[in-house]
Design a protein around this motif. Structure first.
Motif, mmCIF file in Angstrom:
data_model
loop_
_atom_site.group_PDB
_atom_site.id
_atom_site.type_symbol
_atom_site.label_atom_id
_atom_site.label_comp_id
_atom_site.label_asym_id
_atom_site.label_seq_id
_atom_site.Cartn_x
_atom_site.Cartn_y
_atom_site.Cartn_z
ATOM 1 N N PHE A 127 0.788 -1.225 0.000
ATOM 2 C CA PHE A 127 0.000 0.000 0.000
ATOM 3 C C PHE A 127 0.821 1.276 0.000
ATOM 4 C CE2 PHE A 127 -3.298 -2.908 1.762
ATOM 5 C CZ PHE A 127 -4.062 -2.916 0.618
ATOM 6 N N ALA A 128 1.952 1.284 0.687
ATOM 7 C CA ALA A 128 2.767 2.505 0.689
ATOM 8 C C ALA A 128 3.238 2.851 -0.723
ATOM 9 C CB ALA A 128 3.926 2.370 1.666
ATOM 10 N N PRO A 129 3.885 1.906 -1.449
ATOM 11 C CA PRO A 129 4.262 2.232 -2.836
ATOM 12 C C PRO A 129 3.041 2.418 -3.742
ATOM 13 C CG PRO A 129 5.430 0.269 -2.075
ATOM 14 C CD PRO A 129 4.422 0.624 -1.027
ATOM 15 N N ALA A 130 2.006 1.619 -3.520
ATOM 16 C CA ALA A 130 0.813 1.739 -4.356
ATOM 17 C C ALA A 130 0.150 3.091 -4.154
ATOM 18 C CB ALA A 130 -0.176 0.615 -4.047
ATOM 19 N N PHE A 131 0.108 3.552 -2.900
ATOM 20 C CA PHE A 131 -0.501 4.846 -2.622
ATOM 21 C C PHE A 131 0.277 5.963 -3.299
ATOM 22 C CE2 PHE A 131 -1.457 8.610 -0.065
ATOM 23 C CZ PHE A 131 -2.835 8.577 -0.109
ATOM 24 N N ALA A 132 1.602 5.875 -3.273
ATOM 25 C CA ALA A 132 2.431 6.882 -3.948
ATOM 26 C C ALA A 132 2.176 6.850 -5.454
ATOM 27 C CB ALA A 132 3.903 6.633 -3.651
ATOM 28 N N LEU A 133 2.090 5.645 -6.028
ATOM 29 C CA LEU A 133 1.827 5.507 -7.463
ATOM 30 C C LEU A 133 0.436 6.024 -7.814
ATOM 31 C CD1 LEU A 133 2.919 4.326 -10.165
ATOM 32 C CD2 LEU A 133 1.732 2.213 -9.551
ATOM 33 N N VAL A 134 -0.557 5.623 -7.015
ATOM 34 C CA VAL A 134 -1.932 6.058 -7.255
ATOM 35 C C VAL A 134 -2.043 7.571 -7.123
ATOM 36 C CG1 VAL A 134 -4.255 5.996 -6.246
ATOM 37 C CG2 VAL A 134 -3.046 3.884 -6.693
ATOM 38 N N THR A 135 -1.368 8.138 -6.119
ATOM 39 C CA THR A 135 -1.403 9.589 -5.942
ATOM 40 C C THR A 135 -0.834 10.295 -7.160
ATOM 41 O OG1 THR A 135 -1.210 9.344 -3.556
ATOM 42 C CG2 THR A 135 -0.672 11.488 -4.450
ATOM 43 N N SER A 136 0.256 9.763 -7.683
ATOM 44 C CA SER A 136 0.878 10.355 -8.864
ATOM 45 C C SER A 136 -0.071 10.322 -10.061
ATOM 46 C CB SER A 136 2.168 9.599 -9.184
ATOM 47 O OG SER A 136 2.681 10.009 -10.420
ATOM 48 N N TYR A 137 -0.651 9.136 -10.329
ATOM 49 C CA TYR A 137 -1.572 9.019 -11.457
ATOM 50 C C TYR A 137 -2.854 9.812 -11.232
ATOM 51 C CZ TYR A 137 1.230 5.624 -13.946
ATOM 52 O OH TYR A 137 2.240 5.017 -14.651
ATOM 53 N N ALA A 138 -3.365 9.776 -10.003
ATOM 54 C CA ALA A 138 -4.593 10.512 -9.709
ATOM 55 C C ALA A 138 -4.370 12.009 -9.885
ATOM 56 C CB ALA A 138 -5.077 10.202 -8.295
ATOM 57 N N LYS A 139 -3.187 12.490 -9.504
ATOM 58 C CA LYS A 139 -2.865 13.902 -9.663
ATOM 59 C C LYS A 139 -2.854 14.280 -11.147
ATOM 60 C CE LYS A 139 -0.049 16.801 -6.788
ATOM 61 N NZ LYS A 139 1.164 16.926 -6.025
ATOM 62 N N LYS A 140 -2.240 13.420 -11.968
ATOM 63 C CA LYS A 140 -2.199 13.678 -13.416
ATOM 64 C C LYS A 140 -3.606 13.638 -14.014
ATOM 65 C CE LYS A 140 2.453 11.922 -14.021
ATOM 66 N NZ LYS A 140 3.285 10.816 -14.460
ATOM 67 N N LEU A 141 -4.383 12.614 -13.636
ATOM 68 C CA LEU A 141 -5.741 12.488 -14.167
ATOM 69 C C LEU A 141 -6.626 13.649 -13.735
ATOM 70 C CD1 LEU A 141 -6.457 8.675 -13.774
ATOM 71 C CD2 LEU A 141 -6.249 9.950 -15.903
ATOM 72 N N SER A 142 -6.525 14.045 -12.466
ATOM 73 C CA SER A 142 -7.371 15.144 -12.009
ATOM 74 C C SER A 142 -6.950 16.453 -12.658
ATOM 75 C CB SER A 142 -7.375 15.254 -10.491
ATOM 76 O OG SER A 142 -6.083 15.277 -9.977
ATOM 77 N N LYS A 143 -5.658 16.622 -12.938
ATOM 78 C CA LYS A 143 -5.191 17.827 -13.625
ATOM 79 C C LYS A 143 -5.787 17.878 -15.034
ATOM 80 C CE LYS A 143 -0.992 19.401 -13.102
ATOM 81 N NZ LYS A 143 0.469 19.607 -13.163
ATOM 82 N N VAL A 144 -5.752 16.738 -15.739
ATOM 83 C CA VAL A 144 -6.334 16.671 -17.086
ATOM 84 C C VAL A 144 -7.838 16.924 -17.022
ATOM 85 C CG1 VAL A 144 -6.848 15.092 -18.996
ATOM 86 C CG2 VAL A 144 -4.542 15.186 -18.045
ATOM 87 N N TYR A 145 -8.512 16.284 -16.039
ATOM 88 C CA TYR A 145 -9.966 16.442 -15.899
ATOM 89 C C TYR A 145 -10.344 17.897 -15.660
ATOM 90 C CZ TYR A 145 -14.554 16.296 -13.767
ATOM 91 O OH TYR A 145 -15.857 16.542 -13.462
ATOM 92 N N LEU A 146 -9.659 18.538 -14.703
ATOM 93 C CA LEU A 146 -10.009 19.920 -14.375
ATOM 94 C C LEU A 146 -9.654 20.883 -15.506
ATOM 95 C CD1 LEU A 146 -9.017 19.916 -10.618
ATOM 96 C CD2 LEU A 146 -11.322 20.096 -11.547
ATOM 97 N N LYS A 147 -8.538 20.651 -16.186
ATOM 98 C CA LYS A 147 -8.182 21.515 -17.307
ATOM 99 C C LYS A 147 -9.156 21.335 -18.463
ATOM 100 C CE LYS A 147 -3.426 22.452 -16.317
ATOM 101 N NZ LYS A 147 -2.141 22.785 -16.860
#
Length: 120
Positions: A54-74
């Motif tokens: 979960f620690a590495p997965a959370f870091a990976l998910v956070t990274s992808y979620a940040k990119k996806l949410s940036k694309v979504y909001l833009k």
């Protein structure tokens, strides 16, 4: 313009963190459902899973979620000709995340409750 950029940054961060935590919660719920141990052994397995997965997965998910949410909001910002496109996109994302959180983490079906409320 700087204030708008700062608001966009905070909105992206909020959506990313909520999305990552939701996905992490889903994974944790799935693992708990499939671990057949009880008591102290379950506690040790749970701790091991958190550290190793979960620690590495959370870091990976956070990274992808940040990119996806940036694309979504833009994208939502571009779709709206007004300046509130980002705000509208953020509100829609929060509503979707609220429904998913209610269902996954609290076993509340918001859609059924809304249908019952509307139908009287």
């Amino acid at each position: 313009m700087s204030n708008n950029r700062q608001s966009t940054k905070y909105a992206i961060y909020a959506v990313a963190v909520l999305s990552a935590a939701l996905i992490n919660g889903f994974i944790l719920k799935y693992v708990k459902r499939h671990i057949d141990q009880q008591g102290y052994l379950l506690v040790l397995i749970d701790m091991l899973v958190v550290v190793l997965i979960f620690a590495p997965a959370f870091a990976l998910v956070t990274s992808y979620a940040k990119k996806l949410s940036k694309v979504y909001l833009k994208t939502s910002k571009k779709l709206s000709s007004r300046n509130n496109g980002m705000l509208l996109g953020f509100i829609v994302a929060i509503i979707i995340l609220f429904i998913l959180y209610a269902n996954l983490r609290h076993n509340i079906n918001v859609i059924n409750d809304l249908k019952a409320l509307i139908s009287g």
